[in-house]
Enzyme design. Structure first.
Site, short mmCIF file in Angstrom:
data_model
loop_
_atom_site.label_atom_id
_atom_site.label_comp_id
_atom_site.label_asym_id
_atom_site.label_seq_id
_atom_site.Cartn_x
_atom_site.Cartn_y
_atom_site.Cartn_z
N ASP A 1 0.88 -1.17 0.00
CA ASP A 1 0.00 0.00 0.00
C ASP A 1 0.91 1.22 0.00
OD1 ASP A 1 -2.20 1.86 0.51
OD2 ASP A 1 -3.34 0.13 1.19
N HIS B 1 1.49 1.88 -3.27
CA HIS B 1 0.43 2.68 -3.90
C HIS B 1 0.89 4.12 -4.09
CE1 HIS B 1 -3.28 -0.07 -2.99
NE2 HIS B 1 -2.40 -0.60 -3.80
#
Length: 558
Positions: A301, A335
């Site tokens: 992430d 991310h």
């Protein structure tokens, strides 16, 4: 729609007066110019420790990869703290343990070759009161935790492994066919659509409903496996040092300091599988006075993330993350490389990021929020960022974050429907006063995306000295006082720059690919005072197209 010949363009010969720093907040601008190089930030205080060293083997720890050493490690930490502090040494070897709690004045030191392996037996982690994504929650105890401590550290060349695979759900879309078949064959259960794997029926049960706060303990016991812990959870601690060690395979967020002061991360590595849901590297939440330098993140992430609480609870807490320096760090898969949000309801201010490299992240510089968050993000200074192979945006300001992957899956779209303005309230978020300099990006989907709200524009953004190679160029929606200076938008798209309902925009020395079809497309009846300076427009087949509702004098070229 009307094109260049039908749009009144004002060409001004007099000296152009730049309004970017003449905003109503002149005092704030003066302060930010000093903070930009970290000169006004408080010194980050480091912990100090006695030289006394306790070795965990003296308390019965065994490095056989089988023995659960929770008790031995806990005794060593407790005794070290009780005697005034010092070093608890984890020698080379494979040490299995349950969750451990740090104590005052203790440096947990992992020698080279030491692997502290947290057990994959979920029952070893009791339920505790903590937070989850910026709100109060009941979760399983973190593998490493500490609350209301001072003078603590985790150092050395060893590795801490959080056994995250025993906790995490996995999406089929994140894996190859062979990986998926192997995962399903290992046990666990699938959802009804057979596209998400869960490690247990209890985990699936928790994911299938809305987890409610304030329930009796029996409620959480019924979905215990779903309540994944963060790997390192430090709450209200002061003078923290994390140095040299590797944190890997976290059940959820890897490193989570909350309401902490004087925190230093130096030469730390955080590693999670790229498919690890909620697998952030570092989340500094409502922390003040921090230094993150020479660290490496390769996670599932966001890489380096700044937060300050979610929605009403975050605003009620009202503690911003502030006075943080990030420098010389590397982010591989993530991310976002450097990220603020989306839980930033307590505010974020006075951050300085420099000399960082992002390789293969979904987004490079990612600033995200949403209606309902509230909070003000301001005084953010970024200088010296190199990026390669960015799947989404190199630079992103997005006030419509919807907890979706930043890069749409096949067949999905991240286009927004027409959204009307809403009244301003304490829940209206704000992004303002960012300076981004010396950025280079080789390969991205979009160079720059700025997307504010109709009721609250993204404001006071400077991007200077940037070379951005991407498929799309600049997309600027609901923004005010945006200044691009000496920026190369090397895009293969037919249109280099798009503006919608944006005003007081200055574009100075913009470079772009030769033979572009269209340099600028302007839409929205609130677009005005867009100034194009010192830019050769001859390389584009057409300079500007403006929709019919755009004011006639919206664009000035000098």
């Amino acid at each position: 729609m009307k094109i260049l010949s039908g749009l009144t363009i004002m060409v001004i010969s007099m000296a152009f007066r730049l309004d970017f720093y003449q905003s109503p907040n002149r005092v704030r601008s003066a302060v930010t110019s000093r903070v930009a190089h970290g000169r006004d930030l408080p010194e980050v205080k480091l912990p100090t420790f006695r030289k006394d060293t306790l070795i965990i083997t003296k308390f019965g720890a065994v490095a056989d990869g089988l023995t659960l050493n929770t008790s031995a490690i806990t005794k060593a930490i407790d005794q070290c703290s009780q005697k005034g502090g010092g070093v608890v040494l984890v020698p080379a070897g494979l040490w299995v343990t349950g969750p451990i709690s740090l104590k005052n004045n203790v440096n947990l030191h992992l020698a080279k070759g030491a692997l502290l392996q947290f057990t994959d037996q979920r029952e070893a982690y009791p339920l505790v009161s903590t937070t989850w994504e910026g709100e109060d929650a009941i979760r399983n105890q973190a593998p490493v935790s500490g609350t209301d401590l001072e003078n603590i550290a985790i150092t050395g060349d060893g590795i801490l492994d959080g056994a995250g695979d025993t906790w995490r759900m996995v999406k089929k879309s994140k894996m190859t066919d062979d990986q998926w078949k192997k995962l399903v064959a290992s046990g666990g259960v699938l959802n009804d659509k057979k596209d998400i794997w869960y490690p247990s029926a209890q985990s699936l049960k928790g994911a299938s409903g809305v987890t409610k706060a304030g329930q009796p303990l029996s409620y959480y016991q019924g979905i215990k496996d779903f309540l994944r812990p963060n790997m390192l959870s430090l709450t209200r601690c002061k003078k923290i040092l994390l140095e040299g060690v590797t944190f890997q395979n976290s059940p959820a967020w890897c490193l989570h300091p909350l309401l902490c002061e004087n925190i230093t991360l130096r030469k730390v590595t955080a590693k999670n599988p790229w498919y690890a849901q909620n697998g952030d590297g570092l989340d500094l939440e409502s922390c003040r006075n921090g230094l993150v330098e020479d660290c490496t993140f390769d996670v599932g992430d966001d890489g380096i993330c700044i937060k300050s609480g979610r929605d009403e609870q975050g605003r009620k807490r009202g503690v911003p993350t502030e006075n943080i320096i990030v420098r010389g760090c590397r982010v591989y898969h993530a991310h976002g490389g450097f990220v603020i949000g989306s839980e930033m309801s307590g505010g974020v201010r006075n951050l300085y990021v420099s000399n960082c490299t992002f390789m293969g992240t979904d987004v490079g510089l990612r600033f995200k929020t949403a209606r309902g968050r509230g909070g003000i993000v301001e005084n953010i200074f970024i200088d010296g960022i190199d990026m390669t192979d960015i799947a989404g945006e190199a630079i992103l300001f997005d006030m419509y974050y919807a907890a979706k992957d930043p890069v749409p899956q096949h067949g999905e779209s991240n286009e927004l429907p027409a959204i009307p303005a809403q009244p301003l309230t304490e829940a209206t978020p704000q992004f303002r006063s960012f300076q981004v300099r010396n950025v280079r990006c080789k390969g991205a989907e979009t160079a720059i995306l700025i997307r504010g709200l109709p009721e609250m524009a993204v404001k006071d953004i400077l991007i200077e000295n940037a070379v951005l190679q991407s498929r799309k160029g600049l997309v600027c929606i609901e923004a005010e006082r945006i200044n691009l200076k000496n920026v190369a938008l090397l895009t293969s798209a037919k249109t280099v720059m798009q503006f919608q309902n944006s005003q007081n925009v200055t574009l100075d020395k913009i470079r772009y690919t030769n033979d572009a079809d269209l340099l600028m497309h302007i839409t929205g009846d609130r677009s005005r005072t867009i100034n194009l300076l010192n830019t050769d427009t001859s390389h584009a087949k057409k300079t500007v197209v403006a929709d019919a509702n755009v004011q006639a004098n919206a664009l000035t070229i000098k």
